[in-house]
Design an enzyme around this catalytic site. Sequence first.
Site, PDB file in Angstrom:
ATOM      1  N   ARG A  15      36.421  28.303  43.078  1.00  0.00           N
ATOM      2  CA  ARG A  15      35.461  28.718  44.263  1.00  0.00           C
ATOM      3  C   ARG A  15      34.200  30.360  43.758  1.00  0.00           C
ATOM      4  O   ARG A  15      33.500  30.434  44.474  1.00  0.00           O
ATOM      5  CB  ARG A  15      34.645  27.190  45.286  1.00  0.00           C
ATOM      6  CG  ARG A  15      34.396  26.493  45.022  1.00  0.00           C
ATOM      7  CD  ARG A  15      34.473  25.312  46.122  1.00  0.00           C
ATOM      8  NE  ARG A  15      35.459  25.445  46.726  1.00  0.00           N
ATOM      9  CZ  ARG A  15      36.200  24.461  47.752  1.00  0.00           C
ATOM     10  NH1 ARG A  15      35.011  24.379  49.193  1.00  0.00           N
ATOM     11  NH2 ARG A  15      37.394  24.697  48.775  1.00  0.00           N
ATOM     12  N   GLN A  73      55.022  29.371  41.619  1.00  0.00           N
ATOM     13  CA  GLN A  73      54.720  27.874  40.932  1.00  0.00           C
ATOM     14  C   GLN A  73      53.543  27.719  40.050  1.00  0.00           C
ATOM     15  O   GLN A  73      52.609  27.940  39.979  1.00  0.00           O
ATOM     16  CB  GLN A  73      54.095  27.686  42.274  1.00  0.00           C
ATOM     17  CG  GLN A  73      53.792  26.086  42.563  1.00  0.00           C
ATOM     18  CD  GLN A  73      52.661  25.549  43.604  1.00  0.00           C
ATOM     19  OE1 GLN A  73      52.210  26.121  44.112  1.00  0.00           O
ATOM     20  NE2 GLN A  73      53.208  24.575  44.314  1.00  0.00           N
ATOM     21  N   GLY A  78      51.034  21.024  44.993  1.00  0.00           N
ATOM     22  CA  GLY A  78      51.329  20.226  46.327  1.00  0.00           C
ATOM     23  C   GLY A  78      51.753  21.224  47.768  1.00  0.00           C
ATOM     24  O   GLY A  78      52.946  22.756  46.888  1.00  0.00           O
ATOM     25  N   TYR A 100      49.019  31.510  54.878  1.00  0.00           N
ATOM     26  CA  TYR A 100      48.526  30.725  53.683  1.00  0.00           C
ATOM     27  C   TYR A 100      47.452  32.191  53.107  1.00  0.00           C
ATOM     28  O   TYR A 100      46.585  33.679  54.279  1.00  0.00           O
ATOM     29  CB  TYR A 100      47.626  29.963  53.857  1.00  0.00           C
ATOM     30  CG  TYR A 100      47.632  29.016  54.114  1.00  0.00           C
ATOM     31  CD1 TYR A 100      47.855  27.631  52.990  1.00  0.00           C
ATOM     32  CD2 TYR A 100      48.333  28.551  55.204  1.00  0.00           C
ATOM     33  CE1 TYR A 100      48.479  26.683  53.060  1.00  0.00           C
ATOM     34  CE2 TYR A 100      48.777  27.211  56.246  1.00  0.00           C
ATOM     35  CZ  TYR A 100      48.799  27.049  54.775  1.00  0.00           C
ATOM     36  OH  TYR A 100      50.350  25.331  54.725  1.00  0.00           O
ATOM     37  N   ASN A 226      37.108  29.964  50.564  1.00  0.00           N
ATOM     38  CA  ASN A 226      37.277  29.043  49.731  1.00  0.00           C
ATOM     39  C   ASN A 226      36.275  30.049  48.762  1.00  0.00           C
ATOM     40  O   ASN A 226      36.208  29.909  46.719  1.00  0.00           O
ATOM     41  CB  ASN A 226      36.534  27.962  49.738  1.00  0.00           C
ATOM     42  CG  ASN A 226      38.571  27.402  50.581  1.00  0.00           C
ATOM     43  OD1 ASN A 226      39.096  27.316  49.770  1.00  0.00           O
ATOM     44  ND2 ASN A 226      38.333  26.773  51.734  1.00  0.00           N
ATOM     45  N   ARG A 332      32.506  66.278  47.239  1.00  0.00           N
ATOM     46  CA  ARG A 332      33.331  65.524  46.029  1.00  0.00           C
ATOM     47  C   ARG A 332      34.793  66.229  46.671  1.00  0.00           C
ATOM     48  O   ARG A 332      34.881  66.901  47.801  1.00  0.00           O
ATOM     49  CB  ARG A 332      32.947  65.967  44.792  1.00  0.00           C
ATOM     50  CG  ARG A 332      31.902  65.448  44.035  1.00  0.00           C
ATOM     51  CD  ARG A 332      31.183  65.610  42.831  1.00  0.00           C
ATOM     52  NE  ARG A 332      32.719  65.149  41.925  1.00  0.00           N
ATOM     53  CZ  ARG A 332      32.531  66.005  40.405  1.00  0.00           C
ATOM     54  NH1 ARG A 332      31.510  66.975  41.103  1.00  0.00           N
ATOM     55  NH2 ARG A 332      33.488  65.552  39.934  1.00  0.00           N
ATOM     56  N   TYR A 365      25.701  73.452  42.598  1.00  0.00           N
ATOM     57  CA  TYR A 365      27.267  72.370  42.107  1.00  0.00           C
ATOM     58  C   TYR A 365      27.811  73.821  42.348  1.00  0.00           C
ATOM     59  O   TYR A 365      27.995  74.963  41.334  1.00  0.00           O
ATOM     60  CB  TYR A 365      26.809  72.566  40.692  1.00  0.00           C
ATOM     61  CG  TYR A 365      27.986  72.137  40.156  1.00  0.00           C
ATOM     62  CD1 TYR A 365      28.387  70.776  41.030  1.00  0.00           C
ATOM     63  CD2 TYR A 365      29.147  72.536  39.328  1.00  0.00           C
ATOM     64  CE1 TYR A 365      30.497  70.563  40.404  1.00  0.00           C
ATOM     65  CE2 TYR A 365      30.409  71.851  38.817  1.00  0.00           C
ATOM     66  CZ  TYR A 365      30.423  71.023  39.696  1.00  0.00           C
ATOM     67  OH  TYR A 365      31.737  70.761  39.201  1.00  0.00           O
ATOM     68  N   ASN A 385      31.577  75.477  35.536  1.00  0.00           N
ATOM     69  CA  ASN A 385      33.398  75.185  35.446  1.00  0.00           C
ATOM     70  C   ASN A 385      33.766  75.024  34.797  1.00  0.00           C
ATOM     71  O   ASN A 385      35.293  75.030  34.444  1.00  0.00           O
ATOM     72  CB  ASN A 385      34.012  74.835  36.931  1.00  0.00           C
ATOM     73  CG  ASN A 385      33.233  73.794  36.938  1.00  0.00           C
ATOM     74  OD1 ASN A 385      32.055  72.871  36.369  1.00  0.00           O
ATOM     75  ND2 ASN A 385      34.191  72.528  37.923  1.00  0.00           N
ATOM     76  N   TYR A 386      33.237  74.680  33.649  1.00  0.00           N
ATOM     77  CA  TYR A 386      33.914  74.444  32.149  1.00  0.00           C
ATOM     78  C   TYR A 386      33.139  74.859  31.504  1.00  0.00           C
ATOM     79  O   TYR A 386      32.326  74.399  31.250  1.00  0.00           O
ATOM     80  CB  TYR A 386      33.448  72.382  32.993  1.00  0.00           C
ATOM     81  CG  TYR A 386      33.734  70.802  31.655  1.00  0.00           C
ATOM     82  CD1 TYR A 386      35.498  71.384  31.242  1.00  0.00           C
ATOM     83  CD2 TYR A 386      33.160  69.917  31.142  1.00  0.00           C
ATOM     84  CE1 TYR A 386      35.770  70.545  30.419  1.00  0.00           C
ATOM     85  CE2 TYR A 386      33.253  69.963  30.351  1.00  0.00           C
ATOM     86  CZ  TYR A 386      34.750  69.590  29.619  1.00  0.00           C
ATOM     87  OH  TYR A 386      35.138  68.437  28.701  1.00  0.00           O
TER      88      TYR A 386
HETATM   89  C1  UD1 Z   1      45.682  21.995  53.373  1.00  0.00           C
HETATM   90  C2  UD1 Z   1      46.539  21.276  54.492  1.00  0.00           C
HETATM   91  C3  UD1 Z   1      45.355  20.931  55.023  1.00  0.00           C
HETATM   92  C4  UD1 Z   1      44.416  21.302  56.043  1.00  0.00           C
HETATM   93  C5  UD1 Z   1      43.858  22.676  54.984  1.00  0.00           C
HETATM   94  C6  UD1 Z   1      43.326  24.014  55.866  1.00  0.00           C
HETATM   95  C7  UD1 Z   1      47.906  19.887  53.183  1.00  0.00           C
HETATM   96  C8  UD1 Z   1      48.785  18.933  52.188  1.00  0.00           C
HETATM   97  N1  UD1 Z   1      47.318  19.957  53.301  1.00  0.00           N
HETATM   98  O1  UD1 Z   1      44.708  21.239  53.078  1.00  0.00           O
HETATM   99  O2  UD1 Z   1      46.363  19.960  56.048  1.00  0.00           O
HETATM  100  O3  UD1 Z   1      43.706  21.157  56.998  1.00  0.00           O
HETATM  101  O4  UD1 Z   1      44.849  22.957  53.958  1.00  0.00           O
HETATM  102  O5  UD1 Z   1      43.021  24.032  55.232  1.00  0.00           O
HETATM  103  O6  UD1 Z   1      49.081  20.947  53.131  1.00  0.00           O
HETATM  104  N2  UD1 Z   1      48.676  26.182  47.833  1.00  0.00           N
HETATM  105  C9  UD1 Z   1      49.540  26.582  46.879  1.00  0.00           C
HETATM  106  N3  UD1 Z   1      50.559  25.708  45.917  1.00  0.00           N
HETATM  107  C10 UD1 Z   1      49.808  24.138  45.814  1.00  0.00           C
HETATM  108  C11 UD1 Z   1      49.040  23.918  46.674  1.00  0.00           C
HETATM  109  C12 UD1 Z   1      48.121  24.734  47.643  1.00  0.00           C
HETATM  110  O7  UD1 Z   1      50.223  27.452  47.180  1.00  0.00           O
HETATM  111  O8  UD1 Z   1      50.238  23.472  44.855  1.00  0.00           O
HETATM  112  C13 UD1 Z   1      48.378  26.816  48.837  1.00  0.00           C
HETATM  113  C14 UD1 Z   1      46.527  27.080  48.397  1.00  0.00           C
HETATM  114  O9  UD1 Z   1      46.870  28.377  47.483  1.00  0.00           O
HETATM  115  C15 UD1 Z   1      45.641  26.801  49.320  1.00  0.00           C
HETATM  116  C16 UD1 Z   1      46.909  26.092  50.544  1.00  0.00           C
HETATM  117  O10 UD1 Z   1      48.396  26.658  49.675  1.00  0.00           O
HETATM  118  O11 UD1 Z   1      46.124  28.840  49.647  1.00  0.00           O
HETATM  119  C17 UD1 Z   1      46.163  24.838  51.356  1.00  0.00           C
HETATM  120  O12 UD1 Z   1      46.005  24.338  49.796  1.00  0.00           O
HETATM  121  P1  UD1 Z   1      44.397  23.784  49.442  1.00  0.00           P
HETATM  122  O13 UD1 Z   1      44.781  22.677  48.229  1.00  0.00           O
HETATM  123  O14 UD1 Z   1      43.200  24.079  50.091  1.00  0.00           O
HETATM  124  O15 UD1 Z   1      44.889  22.698  50.778  1.00  0.00           O
HETATM  125  P2  UD1 Z   1      44.000  21.394  51.485  1.00  0.00           P
HETATM  126  O16 UD1 Z   1      43.545  20.627  51.213  1.00  0.00           O
HETATM  127  O17 UD1 Z   1      42.763  22.981  51.629  1.00  0.00           O
HETATM  128 CA    CA Z   2      41.544  25.214  51.916  1.00  0.00          CA
END
Ligand code: UD1
Ligand code: CA
Length: 457
Positions: A15, A73, A78, A100, A226, A332, A365, A385-386
């Site tokens: 986004r 990753q 997740g 985060y 986001n 500068r 200058y 100067n140049y």
């Molecule tokens: C997550 C929480 C939710 C909370 C919310 C707050 C979980 C399952 N849910 O949801 O309870 O209210 O954050 O903002 O944790 N990320 C990774 N690897 C992944 C997935 C995510 O590094 O595989 C990172 C993302 O870059 C992001 C953060 O984890 O910075 C949160 O991930 P996102 O998918 O935005 O979680 P939400 O659905 O917002």
């Molecule tokens: Ca999020």
Amino acid sequence: MSLGIVILAAGKGTRMKSALPKVLHPLAGKPLLGHVLDTATSLKPDTIVVVYGHGGTTVQATFPDPNIQWVEQTQLLGTGHAVQQALPKLQTVDQILILYGDVPLINTDTLQQLIDRSITNTALGLITIKFADPTGYGRIVRDAVGNILRNVEQKDASIDELTINEINTGIMTAKRQHLGSWLNRINNNNAQGEFYLTDCIGLAVADGIKIISAKPKCTEEILGVNDRIQLGTLERYVQKKYAVELMHNGVTIMDPTRFDLRGTLQTGKDVSIDVNIIIEGNVVLGDNVSIGPNCLLRNCTIGANTQIYANSIIENSSIAESVRIGPFARIRPGTTIAELVHVGNFVEIKNSHIGIGSKVNHLTYIGDSEIGNAVNIGAGTITCNYDGAYKHKTTIGDNAFIGSNVALVAPVQIGVDATVGAGSVITQDTPDAKLILARSKQQVIEDWQRPKKSSKK
Ligand code: UD1
Ligand code: CA
């Protein structure tokens, strides 16, 4: 108790609609992830692990700190899966904290208190907050007496659960051994087919482990970025906070909504800052300094009683006391300006020293120059100067007077007390205390006639 911090930063940041990885977008001049890393570092952990995915090499290159460990990753399965990837690097720590990369303003004290309580109670610690509109967030499910039972994600929630307005911020801390055992047991049987970190909460309850929660001191602490609108909102929040802090410390800020600090600012007494000022890097302003409107100050020190007038730019330079700069001056990198100097409008100075009380007031200058004390540089003077290949130095002795529109072709030295006549092109060193003219003598051409068009019928 040794602490390990995991920072999740593998998300795509779609986004943001940007080629730059989301966590590198600047907030108050520092990448989002930089804010989180600074806060993490302030907690004095043994290990910091950043879980990265998209744009990984650019992100790593931005933070060359050898104390940061990087874990890729490759597939975003997740938040639970992401933390699991980091665990092999955390085998020696007792306690783990999860942060985060896109939640930049989380506060050190909030986290320290959560960690301390989690350790004391051998508990899983969460930061939660009540939102009037909890849409999108995980909801904290509590029992009748208020004990936390589990978290349910928006997409998995029942109609009743959707009415819960206490949300999970995502920030969590627990013993490493506990977290490892819960993460081994989570699955992806849910609406999003993801391994949810938040499922650890229900597992902790099942294991009879206590759950504690804490509130942030303010909402902004836990807000994620986001898109660029959310980034803009946090930027304004941070800038307002900086302005208020400075005002508390005795700085006049004409309009706190038109003040931007993207670095650090140290101020003396009675500093005054007009509107539309951008301060970048490390800037120091001495007592009674006043900054006029629309100025950019980057990595510079400005001495007491110095005035910077409107629309001036000062970069990587040092300005002494009781100096006047601008309006419309550009200082500068590599410039040092001594006390009582005046630099006026449409003057550019680069990599030069201007001695005590000298004046460079108009349309000039000065580059790669060493200018003595009490020198006057006339309007329109240029140091050449140049030569097209190399840069050369100009040296001007104390008390010299350079007339208007002089070209000083470097390398060249002007003597002490020398006077250079207006319009001269100086290509050789000059003696001290003499008048130097390097231009053709004024003549009257008696028999010259201005050309006329021949009249046509
Ligand atoms: C997550 C929480 C939710 C909370 C919310 C707050 C979980 C399952 N849910 O949801 O309870 O209210 O954050 O903002 O944790 N990320 C990774 N690897 C992944 C997935 C995510 O590094 O595989 C990172 C993302 O870059 C992001 C953060 O984890 O910075 C949160 O991930 P996102 O998918 O935005 O979680 P939400 O659905 O917002
Ligand atoms: Ca999020």
